[in-house]
Enzyme design. Structure first.
Site, PDB file in Angstrom:
ATOM      1  N   ALA A 186      -2.805   7.735  -6.571  1.00  0.00           N
ATOM      2  CA  ALA A 186      -1.919   8.810  -7.044  1.00  0.00           C
ATOM      3  C   ALA A 186      -1.864   8.891  -8.564  1.00  0.00           C
ATOM      4  O   ALA A 186      -1.655   9.969  -9.119  1.00  0.00           O
ATOM      5  CB  ALA A 186      -0.523   8.621  -6.465  1.00  0.00           C
ATOM      6  N   SER A 197      -1.473   8.768  -2.105  1.00  0.00           N
ATOM      7  CA  SER A 197      -1.988   7.411  -2.310  1.00  0.00           C
ATOM      8  C   SER A 197      -2.041   6.677  -0.973  1.00  0.00           C
ATOM      9  O   SER A 197      -1.030   6.617  -0.260  1.00  0.00           O
ATOM     10  CB  SER A 197      -1.047   6.675  -3.269  1.00  0.00           C
ATOM     11  OG  SER A 197      -1.507   5.366  -3.469  1.00  0.00           O
ATOM     12  N   ALA A 198      -3.197   6.088  -0.647  1.00  0.00           N
ATOM     13  CA  ALA A 198      -3.343   5.428   0.658  1.00  0.00           C
ATOM     14  C   ALA A 198      -2.488   4.170   0.788  1.00  0.00           C
ATOM     15  O   ALA A 198      -1.946   3.890   1.857  1.00  0.00           O
ATOM     16  CB  ALA A 198      -4.813   5.091   0.896  1.00  0.00           C
ATOM     17  N   HIS A 199      -2.349   3.424  -0.321  1.00  0.00           N
ATOM     18  CA  HIS A 199      -1.693   2.110  -0.162  1.00  0.00           C
ATOM     19  C   HIS A 199      -0.178   2.198  -0.021  1.00  0.00           C
ATOM     20  O   HIS A 199       0.485   1.189   0.221  1.00  0.00           O
ATOM     21  CB  HIS A 199      -2.094   1.154  -1.303  1.00  0.00           C
ATOM     22  CG  HIS A 199      -1.411   1.361  -2.614  1.00  0.00           C
ATOM     23  ND1 HIS A 199      -0.322   0.616  -3.018  1.00  0.00           N
ATOM     24  CD2 HIS A 199      -1.665   2.213  -3.638  1.00  0.00           C
ATOM     25  CE1 HIS A 199       0.050   0.999  -4.231  1.00  0.00           C
ATOM     26  NE2 HIS A 199      -0.754   1.974  -4.624  1.00  0.00           N
ATOM     27  N   CYS A 245       8.808  -0.401 -10.597  1.00  0.00           N
ATOM     28  CA  CYS A 245       7.583   0.392 -10.464  1.00  0.00           C
ATOM     29  C   CYS A 245       6.855   0.510 -11.785  1.00  0.00           C
ATOM     30  O   CYS A 245       5.667   0.764 -11.835  1.00  0.00           O
ATOM     31  CB  CYS A 245       7.873   1.781  -9.900  1.00  0.00           C
ATOM     32  SG  CYS A 245       6.948   2.046  -8.396  1.00  0.00           S
TER      33      CYS A 245
HETATM   34  C1  LIG Z   1       5.751   8.421  -6.920  1.00  0.00           C
HETATM   35  C2  LIG Z   1       4.531   7.649  -7.300  1.00  0.00           C
HETATM   36  N1  LIG Z   1       3.535   8.272  -7.934  1.00  0.00           N
HETATM   37  C3  LIG Z   1       2.408   7.632  -8.279  1.00  0.00           C
HETATM   38  C4  LIG Z   1       2.233   6.297  -8.010  1.00  0.00           C
HETATM   39  C5  LIG Z   1       0.957   5.618  -8.391  1.00  0.00           C
HETATM   40  O1  LIG Z   1       0.172   5.455  -7.245  1.00  0.00           O
HETATM   41  P1  LIG Z   1      -1.165   4.591  -7.255  1.00  0.00           P
HETATM   42  O2  LIG Z   1      -0.735   3.168  -7.168  1.00  0.00           O
HETATM   43  O3  LIG Z   1      -1.913   5.054  -6.050  1.00  0.00           O
HETATM   44  O4  LIG Z   1      -1.897   4.907  -8.504  1.00  0.00           O
HETATM   45  C6  LIG Z   1       3.259   5.597  -7.372  1.00  0.00           C
HETATM   46  C7  LIG Z   1       3.143   4.148  -7.125  1.00  0.00           C
HETATM   47  O5  LIG Z   1       3.894   3.364  -7.621  1.00  0.00           O
HETATM   48  C8  LIG Z   1       4.431   6.292  -6.993  1.00  0.00           C
HETATM   49  O6  LIG Z   1       5.432   5.675  -6.383  1.00  0.00           O
END
Ligand SMILES: Cc1ncc(COP(=O)(O)O)c(C=O)c1O
Length: 401
Positions: free
Chosen positions: A74, A202-204, A331
């Protein structure tokens, strides 16, 4: 040997579902072909698997398969959407609207554009974490080319009114991007019903592997060269994202999406009931606790609480042997400090400093919820016994937060 901590941080990441892993495994060893190899059977096998994955992810979000661009996650999807739209539409205006509580992948992409002379409006949220659609309407000008608002917040689980915001942008021919990394499959989400032009996944975050995601781009935009590619090379993904495709990852992402499509709503109901059980128990047993973010609608696995009269860092430290949770700010754990999301919601610093995000998931059990509740109750009680402020409160002396 001590027991492994209970995992309650599913917003951070999720374990790969065993069914997803089983689907992925052949694509590492026997079906290892490059999906871009057009001249042989190994490439064809890989390409067919990628196209199945694309159709499965598309099926979850109400898109056509050719509207999905695979990325590394993402973060990359947010960057491609925001920087790519800005680059492709800079002749039409240089203004973007977002919210103060968005993920850093969105906010920092906007900061990068500000350095190039773009104007960014960061909307305030109310005490519950909601963006008011009227505030979006007021922020729009003839210079606005993009509005970007998330589905569910990664810290407080608040769900935004995407359909109302999408109706506003559609009326004015402004593009609408949504970061839908959190809550996908659990919450209603449809690119058409919500007038979404671009969306990040995002897959994970949904029991698929790490390092793979997708950007939805409405077909009519692709036809106009929007967004502009940010990764140049072999022209993969209709020229929007060059780079050899992560075939096992995409296979896993597709399998995870299919499981979410068929089981997500039922799982959401189960999670919401476990989450409410945890909340009720903690509210019954602990005084001076507050819920951060609107109770409903909310990501069903999210509970974000602030505990008064305890030291936040100490609370996390004392919990970590028994339970893996984060503080609200985890995060963006590269930048410790009070959560900007809670700050935007007007949560006073003393409260936001002792906040915990509980993230329940597919494998969370009622027994785990009971153990976590017992542990939190015990740790908070213990910390307060040693808190001079708590003692002062007990003597009836008001604390001026
Ligand atoms: C709302 C949101 N956007 C984006 C991301 C980033 O995702 P990725 O880990 O796939 O880059 C996250 C992950 O923490 C998220 O919670």
């Amino acid at each position: 040997m001590s027991k492994a901590p209970i995992y309650m941080d599913h917003h951070s990441t999720t374990p790969v579902d065993e069914r997803v892993l089983a689907t992925m495994l052949p694509y590492f060893v026997t079906r290892f072909g490059n999906a871009a190899s057009r001249t042989h059977a190994h490439g064809k096998v890989a390409r067919e698997a990628v196209e199945l994955g694309r159709a499965q992810v598309a099926g979850l979000v109400g898109a056509r398969p050719d509207e999905l661009i695979f990325t590394s996650g993402a973060t990359e999807s947010d960057n491609l959407a925001i920087l790519g739209v800005a680059q492709a539409r800079r002749q039409d205006g240089r203004h973007i609207v977002t919210a103060r509580t968005e993920h850093k992948a969105v906010l920092d992409s906007c900061v990068a554009l500000e350095r190039e002379g773009w104007r960014v409006t960061r909307l305030d949220v109310d005490a519950q974490g909601h963006i008011c659609p009227d505030a979006v309407a007021e922020a729009l000008t003839h210079e606005t080319v993009l509005v970007t608002v998330m589905l569910a917040n990664n810290e407080v689980g608040v769900v935004q009114d995407l359909a109302a915001i999408g109706a506003l942008t559609a009326e004015r021919d402004i593009l609408f991007h949504c970061d839908a990394a959190q809550g996908l499959g659990y919450l209603p989400f449809s690119v058409d019903d919500m007038h979404i032009d671009l969306a990040s996944f995002s897959a994970h975050k949904m029991y698929g592997p790490k390092g793979v995601g997708a950007l939805y781009v409405r077909q009519s935009l692709q036809a106009h060269g929007i967004p502009a590619a940010q990764m140049h090379g072999g022209g993969h993904e209709r020229g929007l994202r060059s780079g050899t495709l992560n075939v096992p990852g995409i296979v896993g992402f597709g399998a995870a999406a299919e499981i979410m499509r068929t089981e997500g709503r039922e799982e959401a109901a189960r999670l919401a009931s476990l989450r409410d059980m945890l909340k009720d128990r903690l509210f019954d047993e602990i005084q001076e606790v507050r819920l951060n973010g609107a109770a409903s609608p909310r990501h069903p696995g999210n509970l974000n609480l602030s505990f008064g009269y305890v030291d936040g860092a100490r609370l996390l430290l004392d919990l970590c042997e028994a339970v893996s949770v984060s503080s609200g700010s985890a995060c963006s754990s590269a930048e410790p400090g009070p959560s900007y999301v809670l700050e935007a919601m007007g949560v006073p610093k003393d409260w936001s400093a002792a906040s915990i995000r509980f993230g329940l998931g597919r494998h969370t059990t009622a027994a785990e919820v009971r153990t976590v509740a017992d542990t939190v109750i015990e740790v908070v009680r213990h910390l307060r016994e040693r808190s001079p402020l708590w003692a002062r409160r007990a003597r009836g002396k008001p604390i001026d937060w």
